[in-house]
Write a protein that holds these residues in place. Structure first.
Motif, PDB file in Angstrom:
ATOM      1  N   ARG A 148       5.892 -19.388   4.299  1.00 46.96           N
ATOM      2  CA  ARG A 148       6.300 -18.733   3.069  1.00 46.96           C
ATOM      3  C   ARG A 148       6.223 -17.215   3.172  1.00 46.96           C
ATOM      4  O   ARG A 148       6.875 -16.505   2.402  1.00 46.96           O
ATOM      5  N   MET A 149       5.408 -16.703   4.108  1.00 45.21           N
ATOM      6  CA  MET A 149       5.267 -15.253   4.248  1.00 45.21           C
ATOM      7  C   MET A 149       4.717 -14.932   5.619  1.00 45.21           C
ATOM      8  O   MET A 149       3.868 -15.648   6.153  1.00 45.21           O
ATOM      9  N   VAL A 150       5.222 -13.840   6.202  1.00 46.30           N
ATOM     10  CA  VAL A 150       4.746 -13.335   7.493  1.00 46.30           C
ATOM     11  C   VAL A 150       4.357 -11.867   7.307  1.00 46.30           C
ATOM     12  O   VAL A 150       5.161 -11.069   6.824  1.00 46.30           O
ATOM     13  N   VAL A 151       3.132 -11.503   7.690  1.00 45.79           N
ATOM     14  CA  VAL A 151       2.692 -10.108   7.637  1.00 45.79           C
ATOM     15  C   VAL A 151       2.219  -9.714   9.030  1.00 45.79           C
ATOM     16  O   VAL A 151       1.364 -10.381   9.622  1.00 45.79           O
ATOM     17  N   VAL A 152       2.793  -8.628   9.548  1.00 48.59           N
ATOM     18  CA  VAL A 152       2.510  -8.165  10.908  1.00 48.59           C
ATOM     19  C   VAL A 152       1.776  -6.844  10.846  1.00 48.59           C
ATOM     20  O   VAL A 152       2.260  -5.873  10.254  1.00 48.59           O
ATOM     21  N   GLY A 153       0.592  -6.795  11.455  1.00 44.48           N
ATOM     22  CA  GLY A 153      -0.149  -5.549  11.577  1.00 44.48           C
ATOM     23  C   GLY A 153       0.170  -4.894  12.904  1.00 44.48           C
ATOM     24  O   GLY A 153      -0.056  -5.469  13.964  1.00 44.48           O
ATOM     25  N   THR A 154       0.713  -3.684  12.847  1.00 49.32           N
ATOM     26  CA  THR A 154       1.160  -3.001  14.055  1.00 49.32           C
ATOM     27  C   THR A 154       0.552  -1.607  14.126  1.00 49.32           C
ATOM     28  O   THR A 154       0.323  -0.970  13.094  1.00 49.32           O
ATOM     29  N   PRO A 155       0.280  -1.106  15.335  1.00 49.14           N
ATOM     30  CA  PRO A 155      -0.135   0.298  15.442  1.00 49.14           C
ATOM     31  C   PRO A 155       1.014   1.213  15.040  1.00 49.14           C
ATOM     32  O   PRO A 155       2.177   0.794  14.949  1.00 49.14           O
ATOM     33  N   GLY A 156       0.686   2.479  14.818  1.00 49.00           N
ATOM     34  CA  GLY A 156       1.722   3.468  14.574  1.00 49.00           C
ATOM     35  C   GLY A 156       2.181   3.541  13.136  1.00 49.00           C
ATOM     36  O   GLY A 156       1.486   3.122  12.205  1.00 49.00           O
ATOM     37  N   LEU A 157       3.389   4.074  12.960  1.00 46.76           N
ATOM     38  CA  LEU A 157       3.921   4.352  11.630  1.00 46.76           C
ATOM     39  C   LEU A 157       4.890   3.264  11.186  1.00 46.76           C
ATOM     40  O   LEU A 157       5.760   2.848  11.944  1.00 46.76           O
ATOM     41  N   VAL A 158       4.732   2.837   9.948  1.00 47.87           N
ATOM     42  CA  VAL A 158       5.688   1.933   9.311  1.00 47.87           C
ATOM     43  C   VAL A 158       6.341   2.710   8.171  1.00 47.87           C
ATOM     44  O   VAL A 158       5.659   3.165   7.246  1.00 47.87           O
ATOM     45  N   TYR A 186      12.709 -15.675  10.270  1.00 44.13           N
ATOM     46  CA  TYR A 186      11.848 -16.226   9.223  1.00 44.13           C
ATOM     47  C   TYR A 186      12.299 -15.890   7.796  1.00 44.13           C
ATOM     48  O   TYR A 186      11.597 -16.212   6.843  1.00 44.13           O
ATOM     49  N   GLY A 187      13.465 -15.253   7.663  1.00 41.13           N
ATOM     50  CA  GLY A 187      13.955 -14.918   6.334  1.00 41.13           C
ATOM     51  C   GLY A 187      13.413 -13.580   5.850  1.00 41.13           C
ATOM     52  O   GLY A 187      12.791 -12.825   6.592  1.00 41.13           O
ATOM     53  N   GLU A 188      13.633 -13.316   4.584  1.00 35.90           N
ATOM     54  CA  GLU A 188      13.276 -12.013   4.023  1.00 35.90           C
ATOM     55  C   GLU A 188      11.782 -11.852   3.794  1.00 35.90           C
ATOM     56  O   GLU A 188      11.310 -10.747   3.552  1.00 35.90           O
ATOM     57  N   ARG A 189      11.037 -12.937   3.858  1.00 37.49           N
ATOM     58  CA  ARG A 189       9.602 -12.841   3.554  1.00 37.49           C
ATOM     59  C   ARG A 189       8.816 -12.394   4.789  1.00 37.49           C
ATOM     60  O   ARG A 189       7.960 -13.107   5.309  1.00 37.49           O
ATOM     61  N   VAL A 190       9.140 -11.195   5.280  1.00 37.55           N
ATOM     62  CA  VAL A 190       8.435 -10.595   6.414  1.00 37.55           C
ATOM     63  C   VAL A 190       8.056  -9.172   6.025  1.00 37.55           C
ATOM     64  O   VAL A 190       8.879  -8.422   5.510  1.00 37.55           O
ATOM     65  N   LEU A 191       6.800  -8.808   6.258  1.00 34.46           N
ATOM     66  CA  LEU A 191       6.309  -7.477   5.911  1.00 34.46           C
ATOM     67  C   LEU A 191       5.581  -6.895   7.110  1.00 34.46           C
ATOM     68  O   LEU A 191       4.746  -7.571   7.732  1.00 34.46           O
ATOM     69  N   LEU A 192       5.890  -5.642   7.437  1.00 36.55           N
ATOM     70  CA  LEU A 192       5.162  -4.919   8.479  1.00 36.55           C
ATOM     71  C   LEU A 192       4.206  -3.937   7.811  1.00 36.55           C
ATOM     72  O   LEU A 192       4.532  -3.322   6.812  1.00 36.55           O
ATOM     73  N   GLU A 193       3.015  -3.792   8.394  1.00 38.24           N
ATOM     74  CA  GLU A 193       2.001  -2.887   7.845  1.00 38.24           C
ATOM     75  C   GLU A 193       1.191  -2.309   8.988  1.00 38.24           C
ATOM     76  O   GLU A 193       0.985  -2.961  10.021  1.00 38.24           O
ATOM     77  N   ASN A 194       0.764  -1.064   8.844  1.00 36.16           N
ATOM     78  CA  ASN A 194      -0.129  -0.469   9.829  1.00 36.16           C
ATOM     79  C   ASN A 194      -1.392  -1.303   9.943  1.00 36.16           C
ATOM     80  O   ASN A 194      -1.971  -1.729   8.948  1.00 36.16           O
ATOM     81  N   GLU A 195      -1.844  -1.538  11.171  1.00 32.77           N
ATOM     82  CA  GLU A 195      -2.941  -2.488  11.372  1.00 32.77           C
ATOM     83  C   GLU A 195      -4.263  -1.988  10.817  1.00 32.77           C
ATOM     84  O   GLU A 195      -5.102  -2.778  10.364  1.00 32.77           O
TER      85      GLU A 195
END
Length: 420
Positions: A148-158, A186-195
């Motif tokens: 239902r939702m994917v959240v990715v924590g990534t280094p750097g700038l989002v 995975y559809g629109e329910r994907v969010l990227l965020e600084n880790e």
């Protein structure tokens, strides 16, 4: 809305129902199965209102009877209701310079599957993350359409405008090419965020900063970053770069050069750690362990034997590092370096509370936090409590799962919650 508060007079009947439903659902998530009478006591709602909301939640497949309370008479009020945990699943991802870790959880945040894939510059970033998520789904026995939702924590700038990664110093190929491929899968329910922001959210909800709506979290490890929580919300900055303290100038280089992973290893070498040891978390943990061993010896009265007897007693409890590692001196010098950056953060933000996280902050624990707190008080005339992170497991993944579940709940009830 907090428990016991009344519904605003301007709320429509539908809004009132959603507020009540969310309140009851959150209580079931927090406390486990409850009876209707327990929900009445905890929410302050009337018996008919609780009966109606339980019926709505049950009809929606969000809760179900899970047994009966042993402390009450058998009957409708004694039936226990619990969250249907597998009704929805979310994925939390932690992207690091050497690997990508994905975890799939159910609606309660319980881990259902996990997978780790190694970083490979030859593989597109979105494919690496997809491989990790699909691996976790396979481990959980779930198909991709169950997420239902994917959240990715990534280094750097989002970038707050596009939602995609714009710059990662440690991963040069990860630029504006992550979000489209993930949404295609995975559809629109994907969010990227600084880790580091995700670690800050986890600390706010689960760790040392619980109950504090304004604080800063400094993540110390291979890289350095700061999460800024103001009035319960993450402050990201105009370009998503708030908290990038690694770039703060410090002669002759930057704060990263002073207190980043390579600098910690070099400092440890000066204090007797073998140059082959490059795990900064393990180095800091060894220093803390050495200090605690010495304190044990002194507490048990061995210190009264004099310097030579004291050293013999310390040597009798062999630590994790051979040689003459000066753990106390190393931690004092490391605290001085960390305090230089922490002083800049506190002088600008005055957060009042600073959490040391990352491999170094977690390994240093209260010993390192106390050293930094003492030094910080000398540098900045602003009262600041310094504490060590105490979120269990992987803080980035846990923060990602919290954000993902918030989105699912918001979608379900139409109401916001938590740090975002």
């Amino acid at each position: 809305m907090k428990r016991g508060e009344t519904i605003p007079r301007t709320a429509t009947p539908r809004t009132a129902r959603l507020i009540n439903d969310r309140l009851a659902f959150d209580l079931l998530l927090e406390q486990g199965p409850l009876t209707r009478s327990q929900l009445r006591n905890l929410t302050g709602l009337s018996a008919p209102t609780v009966a109606d909301l339980v019926h709505r939640l049950e009809s929606a497949g969000l809760v179900a009877p899970v047994g009966e309370s042993g402390s009450e008479r058998r009957g409708p009020n004694a039936r226990l209701y619990g969250v249907v945990a597998d009704r929805a699943h979310v994925a939390g991802v932690d992207v690091r310079h050497d690997q990508v870790r994905a975890v799939v959880t159910d609606l309660t945040g319980r881990e259902a599957g996990t997978a780790v894939v190694a970083q490979d510059p030859r593989v597109p970033p979105d494919q690496l993350v997809r491989n990790a998520i699909d691996g976790a789904l396979g481990d959980a026995g779930l198909a991709p359409d169950r997420l239902r939702m994917v959240v990715v924590g990534t280094p750097g700038l989002v970038d707050p405008a596009t939602g995609d990664v714009t710059f990662v110093a440690s991963l040069p190929t990860w630029t504006a090419n992550l979000l489209p491929g993930l949404r295609e899968r995975y559809g629109e329910r994907v969010l990227l965020e600084n880790e580091v922001n995700l670690a800050g959210i986890a600390e706010h909800r689960l760790g040392a900063a619980r109950g504090r709506d304004t604080f800063a979290l400094m993540s110390l490890g291979t890289g350095i970053g700061v999460a800024i929580i103001l009035n319960g919300r993450v402050h990201r900055g105009a370009s998503g770069g708030a908290g990038e303290v690694a770039y703060v100038p410090y002669r002759p280089g930057s704060f990263q050069d002073l207190a980043g992973g390579d600098a910690v290893v070099e400092l440890a070498e000066r204090h007797g750690v073998p140059g082959s040891m490059e795990d900064v978390g393990a180095i800091v943990a060894a220093a803390v362990e050495q200090i605690e061993r010495i304190q044990r010896v002194e507490r048990d009265g061995v210190g009264g034997r004099g310097g030579e007897g004291r050293q013999d007693a310390v040597d009798a409890e062999q630590g994790p590092l051979d040689g003459r590692f000066d753990g106390a001196g190393f931690l004092r010098d490391l605290a001085d370096r960390i305090s230089a950056g922490a002083a800049a953060v506190c002088a600008v933000l005055d957060p009042g509370y600073l959490v040391l996280a990352g491999e170094v902050g977690r390994a240093g624990g209260a010993v390192l936090a106390d050293h930094v707190g003492e030094r910080l008080a000398e540098l900045v005339p602003l009262p600041t409590v310094v504490a060590a992170s105490d979120v269990g497991g992987n803080p980035v993944v846990r923060g990602a799962v919290l954000v993902a579940l918030d989105h699912v709940h918001r979608e379900t009830f139409g109401l916001s919650s938590g740090s975002s």
